[in-house]
Design a protein around this motif. Structure first.
Motif, PDB file in Angstrom:
ATOM      1  N   ILE A   3     -74.270   3.815  61.955  1.00  0.00           N
ATOM      2  CA  ILE A   3     -75.061   3.595  60.608  1.00  0.00           C
ATOM      3  C   ILE A   3     -75.210   3.657  59.155  1.00  0.00           C
ATOM      4  CG2 ILE A   3     -73.365   4.001  58.189  1.00  0.00           C
ATOM      5  CD1 ILE A   3     -70.568   4.136  60.060  1.00  0.00           C
ATOM      6  N   ALA A   4     -76.040   2.400  59.546  1.00  0.00           N
ATOM      7  CA  ALA A   4     -77.032   2.304  58.589  1.00  0.00           C
ATOM      8  C   ALA A   4     -78.385   2.412  58.734  1.00  0.00           C
ATOM      9  CB  ALA A   4     -77.390   0.984  58.210  1.00  0.00           C
ATOM     10  N   ARG A   5     -79.042   3.348  60.113  1.00  0.00           N
ATOM     11  CA  ARG A   5     -79.152   4.153  60.499  1.00  0.00           C
ATOM     12  C   ARG A   5     -79.840   5.076  60.436  1.00  0.00           C
ATOM     13  NH1 ARG A   5     -82.621  -0.289  64.419  1.00  0.00           N
ATOM     14  NH2 ARG A   5     -81.823  -2.497  63.323  1.00  0.00           N
ATOM     15  N   GLU A   6     -78.603   5.835  60.084  1.00  0.00           N
ATOM     16  CA  GLU A   6     -78.354   7.394  59.891  1.00  0.00           C
ATOM     17  C   GLU A   6     -78.198   8.219  60.997  1.00  0.00           C
ATOM     18  OE1 GLU A   6     -80.744   8.625  56.652  1.00  0.00           O
ATOM     19  OE2 GLU A   6     -79.162   8.430  55.757  1.00  0.00           O
ATOM     20  N   VAL A   7     -77.715   7.240  62.333  1.00  0.00           N
ATOM     21  CA  VAL A   7     -77.081   7.952  63.735  1.00  0.00           C
ATOM     22  C   VAL A   7     -75.917   9.272  63.092  1.00  0.00           C
ATOM     23  CG1 VAL A   7     -76.561   7.680  66.246  1.00  0.00           C
ATOM     24  CG2 VAL A   7     -77.778   6.198  64.612  1.00  0.00           C
ATOM     25  N   HIS A   8     -75.908  10.126  63.744  1.00  0.00           N
ATOM     26  CA  HIS A   8     -75.053  11.473  63.827  1.00  0.00           C
ATOM     27  C   HIS A   8     -74.444  10.920  65.160  1.00  0.00           C
ATOM     28  CE1 HIS A   8     -73.068  14.416  62.168  1.00  0.00           C
ATOM     29  NE2 HIS A   8     -72.968  14.986  63.375  1.00  0.00           N
ATOM     30  N   VAL A   9     -73.921  10.711  65.849  1.00  0.00           N
ATOM     31  CA  VAL A   9     -73.570  11.226  67.155  1.00  0.00           C
ATOM     32  C   VAL A   9     -74.212   9.296  68.207  1.00  0.00           C
ATOM     33  CG1 VAL A   9     -72.614  12.164  68.584  1.00  0.00           C
ATOM     34  CG2 VAL A   9     -72.745  13.365  66.758  1.00  0.00           C
ATOM     35  N   MET A  10     -72.315   9.650  68.644  1.00  0.00           N
ATOM     36  CA  MET A  10     -72.610   8.702  69.169  1.00  0.00           C
ATOM     37  C   MET A  10     -72.021   7.961  70.756  1.00  0.00           C
ATOM     38  SD  MET A  10     -72.256   4.512  67.085  1.00  0.00           S
ATOM     39  CE  MET A  10     -72.325   3.611  68.827  1.00  0.00           C
ATOM     40  N   VAL A  11     -72.521   8.284  71.730  1.00  0.00           N
ATOM     41  CA  VAL A  11     -72.100   8.763  72.726  1.00  0.00           C
ATOM     42  C   VAL A  11     -71.918   7.335  74.308  1.00  0.00           C
ATOM     43  CG1 VAL A  11     -72.256  10.573  75.260  1.00  0.00           C
ATOM     44  CG2 VAL A  11     -73.165  11.118  73.472  1.00  0.00           C
ATOM     45  N   GLY A  12     -70.810   7.710  74.381  1.00  0.00           N
ATOM     46  CA  GLY A  12     -70.545   6.422  75.676  1.00  0.00           C
ATOM     47  C   GLY A  12     -70.278   7.440  76.648  1.00  0.00           C
ATOM     48  N   ALA A  13     -71.260   6.899  77.883  1.00  0.00           N
ATOM     49  CA  ALA A  13     -70.968   7.611  79.129  1.00  0.00           C
ATOM     50  C   ALA A  13     -70.758   6.136  79.490  1.00  0.00           C
ATOM     51  CB  ALA A  13     -72.679   7.164  79.513  1.00  0.00           C
ATOM     52  N   ILE A  14     -69.195   6.449  80.324  1.00  0.00           N
ATOM     53  CA  ILE A  14     -67.724   5.258  80.673  1.00  0.00           C
ATOM     54  C   ILE A  14     -67.388   5.796  82.290  1.00  0.00           C
ATOM     55  CG2 ILE A  14     -65.806   3.704  80.536  1.00  0.00           C
ATOM     56  CD1 ILE A  14     -66.158   5.106  77.868  1.00  0.00           C
ATOM     57  N   ASP A  15     -67.322   4.854  83.368  1.00  0.00           N
ATOM     58  CA  ASP A  15     -66.801   5.015  84.564  1.00  0.00           C
ATOM     59  C   ASP A  15     -65.591   5.599  84.423  1.00  0.00           C
ATOM     60  OD1 ASP A  15     -66.891   4.573  87.201  1.00  0.00           O
ATOM     61  OD2 ASP A  15     -65.166   3.924  87.387  1.00  0.00           O
ATOM     62  N   ALA A  16     -64.771   6.561  84.734  1.00  0.00           N
ATOM     63  CA  ALA A  16     -63.496   7.896  84.427  1.00  0.00           C
ATOM     64  C   ALA A  16     -62.582   6.783  84.777  1.00  0.00           C
ATOM     65  CB  ALA A  16     -63.433   8.455  84.811  1.00  0.00           C
ATOM     66  N   SER A  17     -62.606   5.215  85.986  1.00  0.00           N
ATOM     67  CA  SER A  17     -61.804   4.532  86.388  1.00  0.00           C
ATOM     68  C   SER A  17     -61.418   3.315  85.178  1.00  0.00           C
ATOM     69  CB  SER A  17     -62.083   4.255  87.609  1.00  0.00           C
ATOM     70  OG  SER A  17     -62.667   3.368  87.914  1.00  0.00           O
ATOM     71  N   ASN A  18     -62.899   3.003  84.069  1.00  0.00           N
ATOM     72  CA  ASN A  18     -62.574   2.107  83.644  1.00  0.00           C
ATOM     73  C   ASN A  18     -61.359   2.339  82.556  1.00  0.00           C
ATOM     74  OD1 ASN A  18     -63.496  -0.297  81.672  1.00  0.00           O
ATOM     75  ND2 ASN A  18     -65.402  -0.315  82.364  1.00  0.00           N
ATOM     76  N   ALA A  19     -60.105   1.832  82.829  1.00  0.00           N
ATOM     77  CA  ALA A  19     -59.645   1.721  81.494  1.00  0.00           C
ATOM     78  C   ALA A  19     -59.674   1.342  79.921  1.00  0.00           C
ATOM     79  CB  ALA A  19     -58.385   1.855  81.976  1.00  0.00           C
ATOM     80  N   GLY A  20     -60.051   0.176  80.066  1.00  0.00           N
ATOM     81  CA  GLY A  20     -59.872  -0.580  79.524  1.00  0.00           C
ATOM     82  C   GLY A  20     -60.532  -0.369  78.112  1.00  0.00           C
ATOM     83  N   SER A  21     -62.386   0.071  78.593  1.00  0.00           N
ATOM     84  CA  SER A  21     -63.279   0.554  78.297  1.00  0.00           C
ATOM     85  C   SER A  21     -62.745   1.992  77.235  1.00  0.00           C
ATOM     86  CB  SER A  21     -64.976   0.704  79.002  1.00  0.00           C
ATOM     87  OG  SER A  21     -65.549   1.380  78.031  1.00  0.00           O
ATOM     88  N   ILE A  22     -62.023   2.971  78.366  1.00  0.00           N
ATOM     89  CA  ILE A  22     -61.871   4.300  77.467  1.00  0.00           C
ATOM     90  C   ILE A  22     -60.591   3.786  76.577  1.00  0.00           C
ATOM     91  CG2 ILE A  22     -60.866   6.297  78.117  1.00  0.00           C
ATOM     92  CD1 ILE A  22     -62.215   6.246  81.113  1.00  0.00           C
ATOM     93  N   ALA A  23     -59.731   3.584  76.778  1.00  0.00           N
ATOM     94  CA  ALA A  23     -58.850   2.761  75.478  1.00  0.00           C
ATOM     95  C   ALA A  23     -59.313   1.403  74.428  1.00  0.00           C
ATOM     96  CB  ALA A  23     -57.812   1.309  75.776  1.00  0.00           C
ATOM     97  N   LEU A  24     -60.582   1.259  74.777  1.00  0.00           N
ATOM     98  CA  LEU A  24     -61.435   0.221  73.127  1.00  0.00           C
ATOM     99  C   LEU A  24     -61.958   1.576  72.754  1.00  0.00           C
ATOM    100  CD1 LEU A  24     -63.425  -1.198  72.062  1.00  0.00           C
ATOM    101  CD2 LEU A  24     -64.591  -1.361  73.488  1.00  0.00           C
ATOM    102  N   HIS A  25     -62.598   2.366  73.426  1.00  0.00           N
ATOM    103  CA  HIS A  25     -63.127   3.667  72.585  1.00  0.00           C
ATOM    104  C   HIS A  25     -62.606   4.442  71.646  1.00  0.00           C
ATOM    105  CE1 HIS A  25     -66.467   2.300  75.282  1.00  0.00           C
ATOM    106  NE2 HIS A  25     -67.621   3.202  73.777  1.00  0.00           N
ATOM    107  N   GLU A  26     -61.247   5.010  72.149  1.00  0.00           N
ATOM    108  CA  GLU A  26     -60.144   5.923  71.729  1.00  0.00           C
ATOM    109  C   GLU A  26     -59.827   4.871  70.439  1.00  0.00           C
ATOM    110  OE1 GLU A  26     -57.338   6.713  74.610  1.00  0.00           O
ATOM    111  OE2 GLU A  26     -58.636   8.402  75.008  1.00  0.00           O
TER     112      GLU A  26
END
Length: 173
Positions: A111-134
């Protein structure tokens, strides 16, 4: 625990160890072979060249417990407001909330550097990372099925994105 700006001199070895543990033991990274110290020289050079942050969480003794960063999403000019981020926590410290702390810090940097979209590429079986992102407001933007092959099986990669309110005045070119 405190957050710091990681440097190549002080943290490349610890970052390398965290990444290599993930390469060898998980599908968090779609690499086959552990990275080398030379790979870290290139990695940090790319971060410096792009002006991309590397935020670390350290304990009271200065030991790196995890880190987060982001970099170029795609190498075309119109993607300049979009980044792909990553967050990794030392195996001994997973489940302690460090991933969320690091994600919140890297989002604040974006946000401080004026990014508009953050994208995470997550292994679809990584439930922990998906839950964190959500929990952090990321939404599923699509899944590429069988995008990778590791540990004798096909891997699906799920993309999660968060649209930020910045920049206030985006420009072409």
């Amino acid at each position: 625990m405190r957050l710091i700006a990681c440097t190549e001199e002080a943290h490349s070895g610890a970052i390398l160890a965290i990444l290599n543990e993930a390469i060898v033991n998980s599908t968090a990274l779609y690499d086959y072979k552990p990275r080398t110290p030379e790979n870290m020289v290139t990695w940090f050079a790319a971060k410096r060249a792009g002006g991309f942050p590397v935020i670390g969480a350290v304990d009271d003794n200065g030991k790196l417990l995890g880190f987060a960063s982001y970099g170029t999403f795609r190498a075309f000019p119109a993607y300049k407001y979009t980044v792909e981020h990553s967050v990794y926590v030392d195996a001994a410290h997973r489940g302690e909330g460090l991933g969320r702390t690091l994600m919140e810090a890297i989002m604040a940097e974006a946000i401080a550097r004026e990014v508009h979209v953050m994208v995470g590429a997550i292994d679809a079986s990584n439930a922990g990372s998906i839950a964190l992102h959500e929990r952090l407001g990321f939404t599923h933007a699509g899944t590429v099925q069988q995008a990778g092959f590791k540990f004798g099986r096909w891997l699906d990669v799920a993309f999660y994105q968060r649209i930020l309110a910045t920049p206030l005045n985006p420009v072409d070119g």
